[in-house]
Scaffold this active site. Structure first.
Site, PDB file in Angstrom:
ATOM      1  N   LYS A 208       0.829  -1.205   0.000  1.00 20.79           N
ATOM      2  CA  LYS A 208       0.000   0.000   0.000  1.00 20.79           C
ATOM      3  C   LYS A 208       0.866   1.259   0.000  1.00 20.79           C
ATOM      4  O   LYS A 208       0.619   2.196  -0.746  1.00 20.79           O
ATOM      5  CB  LYS A 208      -0.950  -0.005   1.199  1.00 20.79           C
ATOM      6  CG  LYS A 208      -1.943   1.137   1.177  1.00 20.79           C
ATOM      7  CD  LYS A 208      -3.125   0.893   2.088  1.00 20.79           C
ATOM      8  CE  LYS A 208      -2.753   0.947   3.535  1.00 20.79           C
ATOM      9  NZ  LYS A 208      -3.944   0.904   4.412  1.00 20.79           N
ATOM     10  N   GLU A 214      10.772  -5.166   3.513  1.00 17.06           N
ATOM     11  CA  GLU A 214      10.908  -6.530   2.999  1.00 17.06           C
ATOM     12  C   GLU A 214      10.446  -6.601   1.541  1.00 17.06           C
ATOM     13  O   GLU A 214      11.095  -7.215   0.695  1.00 17.06           O
ATOM     14  CB  GLU A 214      10.073  -7.514   3.838  1.00 17.06           C
ATOM     15  CG  GLU A 214      10.506  -7.630   5.282  1.00 17.06           C
ATOM     16  CD  GLU A 214       9.627  -6.814   6.220  1.00 17.06           C
ATOM     17  OE1 GLU A 214       9.351  -7.289   7.318  1.00 17.06           O
ATOM     18  OE2 GLU A 214       9.231  -5.690   5.820  1.00 17.06           O
ATOM     19  N   GLY A 269      -4.382  -3.485   5.737  1.00 14.94           N
ATOM     20  CA  GLY A 269      -3.628  -4.575   5.118  1.00 14.94           C
ATOM     21  C   GLY A 269      -4.252  -5.938   5.322  1.00 14.94           C
ATOM     22  O   GLY A 269      -4.371  -6.744   4.402  1.00 14.94           O
ATOM     23  N   ARG A 270      -4.690  -6.225   6.557  1.00 14.88           N
ATOM     24  CA  ARG A 270      -5.249  -7.547   6.847  1.00 14.88           C
ATOM     25  C   ARG A 270      -6.673  -7.714   6.324  1.00 14.88           C
ATOM     26  O   ARG A 270      -7.258  -8.790   6.440  1.00 14.88           O
ATOM     27  CB  ARG A 270      -5.171  -7.838   8.348  1.00 14.88           C
ATOM     28  CG  ARG A 270      -5.740  -6.759   9.256  1.00 14.88           C
ATOM     29  CD  ARG A 270      -5.276  -7.014  10.691  1.00 14.88           C
ATOM     30  NE  ARG A 270      -5.672  -5.985  11.635  1.00 14.88           N
ATOM     31  CZ  ARG A 270      -5.011  -4.850  11.849  1.00 14.88           C
ATOM     32  NH1 ARG A 270      -3.914  -4.586  11.152  1.00 14.88           N
ATOM     33  NH2 ARG A 270      -5.423  -3.987  12.753  1.00 14.88           N
ATOM     34  N   GLU A 355      -3.409  -9.159  15.407  1.00 14.26           N
ATOM     35  CA  GLU A 355      -2.926  -7.828  15.042  1.00 14.26           C
ATOM     36  C   GLU A 355      -3.992  -6.779  15.340  1.00 14.26           C
ATOM     37  O   GLU A 355      -3.671  -5.629  15.651  1.00 14.26           O
ATOM     38  CB  GLU A 355      -2.540  -7.799  13.553  1.00 14.26           C
ATOM     39  CG  GLU A 355      -1.707  -6.575  13.180  1.00 14.26           C
ATOM     40  CD  GLU A 355      -1.061  -6.707  11.814  1.00 14.26           C
ATOM     41  OE1 GLU A 355       0.147  -6.993  11.748  1.00 14.26           O
ATOM     42  OE2 GLU A 355      -1.773  -6.524  10.802  1.00 14.26           O
ATOM     43  N   HIS A 386      -3.323 -36.097  15.947  1.00 17.73           N
ATOM     44  CA  HIS A 386      -2.168 -36.908  16.334  1.00 17.73           C
ATOM     45  C   HIS A 386      -1.040 -36.057  16.915  1.00 17.73           C
ATOM     46  O   HIS A 386       0.099 -36.512  17.016  1.00 17.73           O
ATOM     47  CB  HIS A 386      -1.670 -37.708  15.128  1.00 17.73           C
ATOM     48  CG  HIS A 386      -2.668 -38.708  14.634  1.00 17.73           C
ATOM     49  ND1 HIS A 386      -2.680 -40.014  15.049  1.00 17.73           N
ATOM     50  CD2 HIS A 386      -3.718 -38.570  13.793  1.00 17.73           C
ATOM     51  CE1 HIS A 386      -3.676 -40.654  14.462  1.00 17.73           C
ATOM     52  NE2 HIS A 386      -4.327 -39.797  13.698  1.00 17.73           N
ATOM     53  N   LYS A 498       9.671  -2.861  13.262  1.00 12.68           N
ATOM     54  CA  LYS A 498      10.283  -2.606  11.945  1.00 12.68           C
ATOM     55  C   LYS A 498      11.200  -1.382  12.004  1.00 12.68           C
ATOM     56  O   LYS A 498      12.265  -1.359  11.371  1.00 12.68           O
ATOM     57  CB  LYS A 498       9.191  -2.410  10.893  1.00 12.68           C
ATOM     58  CG  LYS A 498       8.412  -3.692  10.592  1.00 12.68           C
ATOM     59  CD  LYS A 498       7.568  -3.579   9.337  1.00 12.68           C
ATOM     60  CE  LYS A 498       6.368  -2.708   9.522  1.00 12.68           C
ATOM     61  NZ  LYS A 498       5.447  -2.752   8.366  1.00 12.68           N
TER      62      LYS A 498
END
Length: 532
Positions: A208, A214, A269-270, A355, A386, A498
């Site tokens: 955005k 990254e 973002g999410r 978040e 399991h 960050k």
């Protein structure tokens, strides 16, 4: 949105008293008292999704008091504020309008911003035409080869949502191979470039702000790799595309305007898989299926907006979550999806929930004295049976669970799917009701039960139902944030990490002493620097 400390409400005090009277109640006793408990504590959405919350430590009074809590915290007003486009992201002074991305406007809603609707429709039309050109082979690479691969470069919401949806809808994918580069660990990039041909691959840089470190570092690395093969920068125009709100930075990177897909500031973002960030999804399953995905979410929006709390699926799930987190002090919540293709769903919901509601400062700027966000974890059935199910069945903790499964399976073996359904049903039964063994030698086999769970049954996993399921969880998390009086739409903790990382990068680039931190961090920097 009103800023109400939930502990000051009358409903909270009544719930505390109610908890004392019900805390030792057994789920099996609730079923014995009410032969119609399943009918009374389950809801069906659009004949496609059944939500059974009967296997919880709740009564009719519990639900009534939780609904009273929602009303005293002005939940209805908060829902209206979101759909009206008010700036409910308080700390960043932004609207939260991912609901406007779901194609159709809501019936009887106050969201009637024609300007935004027009922008959304224009964006969808651009996605539609682009997908048609790529899938049909009208757009080709710089040597004339048909596009076969798509690489999405992004992190967080720019990767988790699309990756999850594409994996979940494998049965609907076309010939395009979709790859994801997100981790700053160089192995991620190297692994992807081994699988692709620069002549037949397009790259979607999803950010955005177009400044996420990254993403930009990964994008620059792939750009260099591409130009090493393609030689000329002008060849980028057939292969590089950007999804962002920052065209100036996109332009500086070398991407032209026609290859720019807009994402707006009011899309978190999410919550961005519904936007142009979902371009990789539309390319993978085709635009018609992407539209169906949006429509499923839109219909949940309508349900959430207009349905009374006593029948409102996201609201009920949210209130039950608060009941366990804040009164029983059950801090974790497991999502157990009985579908092999839904591996990334748990990670996706982890991000959306933790978040959003992992906050200890309330909307009044005060430190809370109650629990906020749950710890979300889980796994894929039957594999997880399991591993950690032993702890849930015979451990000392009770862990509320969401069990999710599709009844019909498009591509499966009937025997296998019937076994999957049988395991799903058996586990929820045993967790709720346990098993007694009278003989002394069988004491170690005893399962106490009384572990609460919701069962969510989808008619099938398709774009529409997946869109609906995601929207249910989005709205559930929103409701919990409203009632717990926190700011669900920022992530300052992530941002700080960050920021500090950028500062520490200088210690490696300039090989500075790195003595400005605590002794542990200083020692770790020195040890790393000696080997790089």
């Amino acid at each position: 949105m009103k800023n109400i400390n939930p502990k000051t409400t009358n409903a909270w005090k009544k719930l505390e008293a109610h908890y004392e009277s019900i805390k030792n109640t057994k789920i099996i006793e609730l079923f014995k008292k009410d032969l119609n408990r399943f009918k009374n504590f389950s809801k069906v959405f659009n004949n496609t999704i059944l939500v059974d919350f009967s296997k919880n430590i709740i009564t009719k009074k519990t639900i009534e008091l939780l609904i009273q809590l929602a009303k005293e915290c002005y939940l209805k007003e908060a829902i209206l504020s979101m759909f009206k486009g008010e700036k409910i992201n308080l700390t960043e002074k932004k609207s939260v309008l991912h609901v406007s991305l779901r194609k159709r406007e809501l019936k009887n809603s106050l969201f009637n911003n024609k300007k935004i609707s027009k922008k959304v429709q224009k964006s969808l039309e651009k996605i539609k035409l682009f997908c048609k050109d790529i899938i049909c082979g009208n757009r080709k690479g710089y040597t004339g080869k048909r596009i076969t691969d798509v690489v999405n470069i992004g992190i967080g919401g720019s990767e988790m949502g699309p990756k999850m949806v594409i994996d979940a809808l494998k049965n609907y994918k076309n010939h395009l191979n979709i790859h994801f580069v997100s981790n700053i660990d160089g192995k991620n990039v190297l692994e992807v470039v081994k699988k692709i041909n620069p002549e037949s691959t397009i790259f979607l840089i999803s950010s955005k702000t177009f400044s996420t470190k990254e993403t930009i570092v990964n994008a620059e690395t792939i750009k260099s790799w591409f130009l090493n093969h393609a030689k000329k920068k002008e060849n980028m125009k057939m292969h590089f595309f950007a999804i962002s709100n920052n065209f100036e930075s996109v332009k500086s990177f070398g991407i032209e305007k026609k290859n720019f897909f807009k994402i707006w500031n009011w899309v978190g973002g999410r919550y961005s898989v519904w936007s142009s960030i979902g371009l990789s999804v539309a390319l993978s399953i085709g635009f018609e299926n992407f539209e169906s995905f949006l429509l499923g979410a839109n219909h949940i929006d309508e349900h959430f907006y207009s349905t009374d709390y006593c029948n409102n699926i996201p609201v009920l799930l949210a209130l039950i979550g608060i009941w366990y987190n804040n009164f029983f002090s059950f801090e974790t919540e497991a999502i157990l999806f009985y579908d092999y293709n839904m591996e990334y769903f748990i990670q996706f919901i982890q991000q959306v929930c933790m978040e959003s509601n992992g906050k200890f400062i309330d909307r009044n700027g005060k430190i809370v004295d109650y629990q906020t966000g749950n710890i979300i974890w889980g796994g894929i059935g039957t594999n997880c049976q399991h591993s950690f199910f032993q702890l849930m069945h015979q451990g000392t903790r009770r862990i509320p669970c969401d069990f999710i499964i599709s009844i019909k399976e498009k591509n499966s073996i009937k025997l296998h799917h019937n076994m999957l359904l049988a395991n799903f049903l058996a586990q929820t039964k045993v967790l709720a009701f346990g098993e007694e063994y009278k003989k002394e030698e069988y004491v170690y086999k005893k399962v106490r039960g009384n572990n609460p769970s919701n069962s969510i049954l989808l008619k099938e996993i398709n774009p529409y139902n997946l869109g609906s399921l995601i929207a249910i969880y989005e709205h559930k998390i929103f409701v919990q944030g409203v009632i717990l009086n926190i700011c669900s739409f920022d992530q300052w903790g992530v941002e700080l990490g960050k920021k500090i990382a950028e500062k520490m990068l200088i210690n490696f680039k300039k090989k500075t002493s790195g003595d400005e931190y605590d002794s542990s961090t200083n020692g770790l920097i020195k040890f790393c620097r000696d080997f790089i």
